[in-house]
Design a protein around this motif. Structure first.
Motif, PDB file in Angstrom:
ATOM      1  N   ARG A 163      47.069  25.221  35.228  1.00 34.19           N
ATOM      2  CA  ARG A 163      48.028  25.811  34.311  1.00 34.19           C
ATOM      3  C   ARG A 163      49.194  26.458  35.054  1.00 34.19           C
ATOM      4  O   ARG A 163      49.957  27.234  34.475  1.00 34.19           O
ATOM      5  CB  ARG A 163      47.338  26.853  33.413  1.00 34.19           C
ATOM      6  N   GLY A 164      49.337  26.158  36.338  1.00 37.33           N
ATOM      7  CA  GLY A 164      50.474  26.655  37.107  1.00 37.33           C
ATOM      8  C   GLY A 164      50.233  27.964  37.812  1.00 37.33           C
ATOM      9  O   GLY A 164      51.164  28.545  38.368  1.00 37.33           O
ATOM     10  N   VAL A 165      48.993  28.447  37.825  1.00 38.15           N
ATOM     11  CA  VAL A 165      48.688  29.727  38.446  1.00 38.15           C
ATOM     12  C   VAL A 165      48.543  29.566  39.953  1.00 38.15           C
ATOM     13  O   VAL A 165      47.795  28.708  40.425  1.00 38.15           O
ATOM     14  CB  VAL A 165      47.393  30.328  37.853  1.00 38.15           C
ATOM     15  N   THR A 166      49.247  30.407  40.694  1.00 36.78           N
ATOM     16  CA  THR A 166      49.143  30.402  42.153  1.00 36.78           C
ATOM     17  C   THR A 166      48.512  31.682  42.687  1.00 36.78           C
ATOM     18  O   THR A 166      48.249  31.779  43.886  1.00 36.78           O
ATOM     19  CB  THR A 166      50.531  30.219  42.796  1.00 36.78           C
ATOM     20  N   GLY A 167      48.258  32.680  41.827  1.00 39.03           N
ATOM     21  CA  GLY A 167      47.636  33.909  42.290  1.00 39.03           C
ATOM     22  C   GLY A 167      47.122  34.750  41.149  1.00 39.03           C
ATOM     23  O   GLY A 167      47.590  34.631  40.006  1.00 39.03           O
ATOM     24  N   VAL A 168      46.122  35.589  41.449  1.00 35.93           N
ATOM     25  CA  VAL A 168      45.563  36.500  40.458  1.00 35.93           C
ATOM     26  C   VAL A 168      45.293  37.844  41.120  1.00 35.93           C
ATOM     27  O   VAL A 168      45.072  37.934  42.328  1.00 35.93           O
ATOM     28  CB  VAL A 168      44.244  35.975  39.850  1.00 35.93           C
ATOM     29  N   ILE A 169      45.320  38.898  40.318  1.00 37.38           N
ATOM     30  CA  ILE A 169      44.744  40.184  40.720  1.00 37.38           C
ATOM     31  C   ILE A 169      43.402  40.282  40.015  1.00 37.38           C
ATOM     32  O   ILE A 169      43.337  40.268  38.783  1.00 37.38           O
ATOM     33  CB  ILE A 169      45.636  41.376  40.345  1.00 37.38           C
ATOM     34  N   ASP A 170      42.340  40.334  40.808  1.00 36.56           N
ATOM     35  CA  ASP A 170      40.994  40.327  40.253  1.00 36.56           C
ATOM     36  C   ASP A 170      40.478  41.758  40.146  1.00 36.56           C
ATOM     37  O   ASP A 170      40.212  42.417  41.159  1.00 36.56           O
ATOM     38  CB  ASP A 170      40.058  39.489  41.133  1.00 36.56           C
ATOM     39  N   PHE A 171      40.315  42.232  38.904  1.00 30.73           N
ATOM     40  CA  PHE A 171      39.802  43.569  38.634  1.00 30.73           C
ATOM     41  C   PHE A 171      38.319  43.532  38.277  1.00 30.73           C
ATOM     42  O   PHE A 171      37.826  44.399  37.548  1.00 30.73           O
ATOM     43  CB  PHE A 171      40.587  44.218  37.492  1.00 30.73           C
ATOM     44  N   GLN A 172      37.609  42.525  38.785  1.00 33.87           N
ATOM     45  CA  GLN A 172      36.192  42.429  38.470  1.00 33.87           C
ATOM     46  C   GLN A 172      35.447  43.686  38.901  1.00 33.87           C
ATOM     47  O   GLN A 172      35.646  44.204  40.005  1.00 33.87           O
ATOM     48  CB  GLN A 172      35.582  41.210  39.180  1.00 33.87           C
ATOM     49  N   TYR A 173      34.573  44.169  38.016  1.00 32.75           N
ATOM     50  CA  TYR A 173      33.758  45.337  38.332  1.00 32.75           C
ATOM     51  C   TYR A 173      32.830  45.024  39.489  1.00 32.75           C
ATOM     52  O   TYR A 173      32.409  43.893  39.683  1.00 32.75           O
ATOM     53  CB  TYR A 173      32.928  45.754  37.104  1.00 32.75           C
ATOM     54  N   GLY A 174      32.490  46.050  40.253  1.00 26.86           N
ATOM     55  CA  GLY A 174      31.597  45.863  41.394  1.00 26.86           C
ATOM     56  C   GLY A 174      32.372  45.885  42.691  1.00 26.86           C
ATOM     57  O   GLY A 174      33.345  46.632  42.839  1.00 26.86           O
ATOM     58  N   ASP A 175      31.947  45.052  43.632  1.00 22.97           N
ATOM     59  CA  ASP A 175      32.578  44.999  44.952  1.00 22.97           C
ATOM     60  C   ASP A 175      33.314  43.676  45.092  1.00 22.97           C
ATOM     61  O   ASP A 175      32.838  42.747  45.747  1.00 22.97           O
ATOM     62  CB  ASP A 175      31.520  45.165  46.045  1.00 22.97           C
ATOM     63  N   ALA A 176      34.474  43.589  44.464  1.00 27.73           N
ATOM     64  CA  ALA A 176      35.232  42.339  44.475  1.00 27.73           C
ATOM     65  C   ALA A 176      35.667  41.966  45.883  1.00 27.73           C
ATOM     66  O   ALA A 176      35.745  40.780  46.228  1.00 27.73           O
ATOM     67  CB  ALA A 176      36.452  42.454  43.556  1.00 27.73           C
ATOM     68  N   VAL A 177      35.961  42.958  46.731  1.00 25.06           N
ATOM     69  CA  VAL A 177      36.380  42.668  48.105  1.00 25.06           C
ATOM     70  C   VAL A 177      35.285  41.905  48.841  1.00 25.06           C
ATOM     71  O   VAL A 177      35.520  40.847  49.430  1.00 25.06           O
ATOM     72  CB  VAL A 177      36.748  43.970  48.843  1.00 25.06           C
ATOM     73  N   ALA A 178      34.058  42.435  48.816  1.00 26.63           N
ATOM     74  CA  ALA A 178      32.951  41.766  49.515  1.00 26.63           C
ATOM     75  C   ALA A 178      32.655  40.407  48.904  1.00 26.63           C
ATOM     76  O   ALA A 178      32.376  39.431  49.625  1.00 26.63           O
ATOM     77  CB  ALA A 178      31.704  42.646  49.479  1.00 26.63           C
ATOM     78  N   ASP A 179      32.712  40.311  47.573  1.00 29.02           N
ATOM     79  CA  ASP A 179      32.421  39.028  46.922  1.00 29.02           C
ATOM     80  C   ASP A 179      33.424  37.966  47.341  1.00 29.02           C
ATOM     81  O   ASP A 179      33.058  36.820  47.631  1.00 29.02           O
ATOM     82  CB  ASP A 179      32.441  39.208  45.405  1.00 29.02           C
ATOM     83  N   TRP A 180      34.703  38.334  47.390  1.00 20.84           N
ATOM     84  CA  TRP A 180      35.717  37.347  47.763  1.00 20.84           C
ATOM     85  C   TRP A 180      35.687  37.032  49.260  1.00 20.84           C
ATOM     86  O   TRP A 180      35.996  35.904  49.661  1.00 20.84           O
ATOM     87  CB  TRP A 180      37.106  37.809  47.320  1.00 20.84           C
ATOM     88  N   GLU A 181      35.314  37.997  50.065  1.00 19.84           N
ATOM     89  CA  GLU A 181      35.150  37.689  51.489  1.00 19.84           C
ATOM     90  C   GLU A 181      34.060  36.651  51.684  1.00 19.84           C
ATOM     91  O   GLU A 181      34.197  35.733  52.504  1.00 19.84           O
ATOM     92  CB  GLU A 181      34.837  38.969  52.261  1.00 19.84           C
ATOM     93  N   ARG A 182      32.975  36.774  50.934  1.00 19.08           N
ATOM     94  CA  ARG A 182      31.902  35.781  51.026  1.00 19.08           C
ATOM     95  C   ARG A 182      32.385  34.404  50.557  1.00 19.08           C
ATOM     96  O   ARG A 182      32.150  33.389  51.218  1.00 19.08           O
ATOM     97  CB  ARG A 182      30.718  36.229  50.160  1.00 19.08           C
ATOM     98  N   ARG A 183      33.076  34.381  49.434  1.00 16.00           N
ATOM     99  CA  ARG A 183      33.535  33.093  48.902  1.00 16.00           C
ATOM    100  C   ARG A 183      34.544  32.432  49.827  1.00 16.00           C
ATOM    101  O   ARG A 183      34.501  31.224  50.054  1.00 16.00           O
ATOM    102  CB  ARG A 183      34.155  33.294  47.516  1.00 16.00           C
ATOM    103  N   SER A 184      35.489  33.211  50.351  1.00 19.97           N
ATOM    104  CA  SER A 184      36.530  32.621  51.183  1.00 19.97           C
ATOM    105  C   SER A 184      35.974  32.100  52.495  1.00 19.97           C
ATOM    106  O   SER A 184      36.551  31.181  53.102  1.00 19.97           O
ATOM    107  CB  SER A 184      37.646  33.643  51.451  1.00 19.97           C
ATOM    108  N   ALA A 185      34.849  32.671  52.958  1.00 21.92           N
ATOM    109  CA  ALA A 185      34.223  32.164  54.182  1.00 21.92           C
ATOM    110  C   ALA A 185      33.640  30.779  53.967  1.00 21.92           C
ATOM    111  O   ALA A 185      33.533  29.982  54.902  1.00 21.92           O
ATOM    112  CB  ALA A 185      33.127  33.127  54.646  1.00 21.92           C
TER     113      ALA A 185
END
Length: 513
Positions: free
Chosen positions: A215-237
């Motif tokens: 849909r043309g999205v190139t970025g998001v700000i993720d306000f997911q509850y919890g530890d979004a930083v750690a979750d995304w570090e795991r996914r990006s690895a």
């Protein structure tokens, strides 16, 4: 001219290595713009040359791969500046309760869809809005149709959950009188329920990111509850995301973020800049649909009762303390504020701390607060689809005040910076729905709701692109190619805008290439 066909490596839609250069030929430069050629290399726009040969550096000659875009429109990449990514990805796999007109109608859906298994797994549903229902959600209704299987239904605004007795027993609340839990209790209950395995949720999120790119999205700000930083570090690895992600921090993890030296905008993980630290998420109040947004005037029928003006999630003193600590360490605050009193409290805190940041939602505003956004450099992170979704509940519960609800034109006129989001799953992660709602102020056959607050298409596009109005040399190669010029599109076409291709960091994340 030879068409460019990419090898599909790493990201969906192909990959351009930093050494690869690509020329986008015969593309219209922005809505209503001229034909132009662009060169992309190293994840950046390196040259822009209008058809008449002005407006950019000389284009390199020879050896470049060329893609003829046949007069399509090239826009800055779009952002969704407010999502709850795991919730959105999960909601796409849950029982859809949107559009239900009563608690009884929800119970009927649960009866029809919930009897397929007897293994005790929780039946999750999402999307009910009870603000206008003629009847009240109650555990008895769910017990009558599905007594043995746990049922957990989440409201569209994520501020309430409706559980049957079997599910209440799972979370140690078997004696709850109604089964309808709100605000803090809602978050506690949902956190206590069995969750899908992290690997499953990560797969759902990867799919959701690819759908967003489509849909043309190139970025998001993720306000997911919890530890979004750690979750995304795991996914990006494991695999770089199909969109840029700014991962928010919550107060329970602020100290850990400070100890790590995390700062808003700093790179995280191994995504080559795709993953960054987001803002600190703070709350002043609840929501409109749950009648917990903090307002100056009482809600109809609740005057003189506890909570008649909504709820105060964080005291002004504590809000200032948290904002000051975060800002001192380079973490910008993002303050949830929906009611007019809540927005005043949030702006008072920004004035006291003198830091930049965001107010999320800014749904009901006092006129004297409008210029304070620009005065203190506070971005209004708004969700235009909420204005059309909630117009009826606003007319009931904010009667006589709706001329200052979702006041996007007034905010712009006062010099505020707007950034559009969806609050997905509260509304779908699709920036074109936000653009269409901001421009039309209606999503059905009814006339525009408070048409004086409509935005122009160019202003809506800028808000959907996090402030990018033009495509310039040196910009990140975050781009979207659409088949229809938004300036020539009617509202229905804006909502369903055909997206031909999307590029993030110089890599195709959607399209035929």
């Amino acid at each position: 001219m030879a068409d460019f066909v990419s090898a599909r490596r790493g990201l969906p839609g192909g990959d351009l290595s930093p050494a690869t250069a690509l020329i986008l030929d015969r593309v219209r430069l922005g809505a209503g713009g001229p034909l132009a050629r662009l060169r992309v290399a190293g994840g950046r726009v390196t040259h822009v040359v209008a058809e008449e040969g002005t407006g950019g550096r000389a284009m390199p000659a020879g050896g470049e791969r060329v893609l003829d875009l046949e007069g399509r429109v090239l826009l800055p990449g779009l952002w969704d500046a407010h999502v709850h990514m795991a919730e959105w990805a999960s909601a796409r796999h849950r029982l859809d309760l949107s559009g239900t007109a009563s608690a009884r109608a929800v119970a009927d859906i649960v009866r029809e869809r919930g009897g397929g298994t007897s293994d005790g797994t929780v039946l999750f549903g999402y999307g009910f809005r009870d603000g206008l229902w003629p009847d009240a959600p109650h555990k008895r209704l769910l017990d009558a149709v599905l007594p043995d299987r746990p049922v957990a239904l989440v409201s569209a605004d994520l501020h309430a959950a409706w559980l049957n007795s079997a599910c209440l027993g799972l979370v140690g609340r078997g004696d709850h009188p109604s089964g309808l839990v709100r605000e803090h209790e809602c978050h506690e209950v949902l956190s206590a329920l069995p969750a899908a395995p992290a690997g499953v949720v990560d797969g759902w999120i990867a799919d959701a990111c690819e759908a967003a790119a489509a849909r043309g999205v190139t970025g998001v700000i993720d306000f997911q509850y919890g530890d979004a930083v750690a979750d995304w570090e795991r996914r990006s690895a494991e695999s770089p995301p199909a969109v840029r992600v700014a991962a928010a921090v919550y107060p329970s993890r602020l100290d850990a973020a400070v100890e790590r030296g995390l700062r808003t905008g700093a790179e995280l993980g191994v995504g080559g800049g795709l993953l960054r630290v987001g803002p600190l998420k703070l709350f002043t109040d609840g929501s409109l649909n749950t009648r917990t947004a903090l307002c100056r005037d009482p809600y109809p029928g609740l005057a003189g009762t506890d909570g008649s003006h909504g709820i105060e999630e964080t005291s002004p003193r504590e809000l200032v303390r948290l904002m000051r600590r975060a800002a001192a360490h380079g973490i910008e605050p993002a303050v949830h504020a929906i009611g007019d009193r809540a927005n005043t409290v949030a702006l008072d805190a920004f004035e006291a701390v003198r830091c930049r940041g965001r107010i999320e939602h800014a749904q009901l505003l006092s006129p004297e607060d409008l210029p304070r956004f620009a005065r203190w450099g506070v971005t209004a992170g708004v969700q235009p689809r909420h204005a059309t979704d909630d117009r009826d509940v606003a007319d009931r519960h904010w009667a006589g005040r709706t001329e200052r609800a979702f006041a996007y034109a007034d905010l712009l006129a006062a010099g505020a910076r707007l950034e559009f989001g969806s609050d997905a799953p509260v509304s779908p992660l699709d920036p074109w729905l936000a653009i269409a709602s901001a421009v039309s102020r209606t999503d059905d056959e009814r006339p525009a709701w408070h048409p004086e607050q409509r935005l122009s298409v160019p202003d809506a596009l800028v808000a959907a692109a996090r402030g990018r109005r033009l495509i310039r040399v040196g910009d990140p190669a975050d781009l979207v190619v659409v088949d229809v010029d938004p300036l020539k599109a009617d509202t229905d076409t804006l909502r369903t805008m055909p997206v031909h291709a999307t590029m993030t960091d110089g890599r195709w994340t959607h399209g035929p290439y």
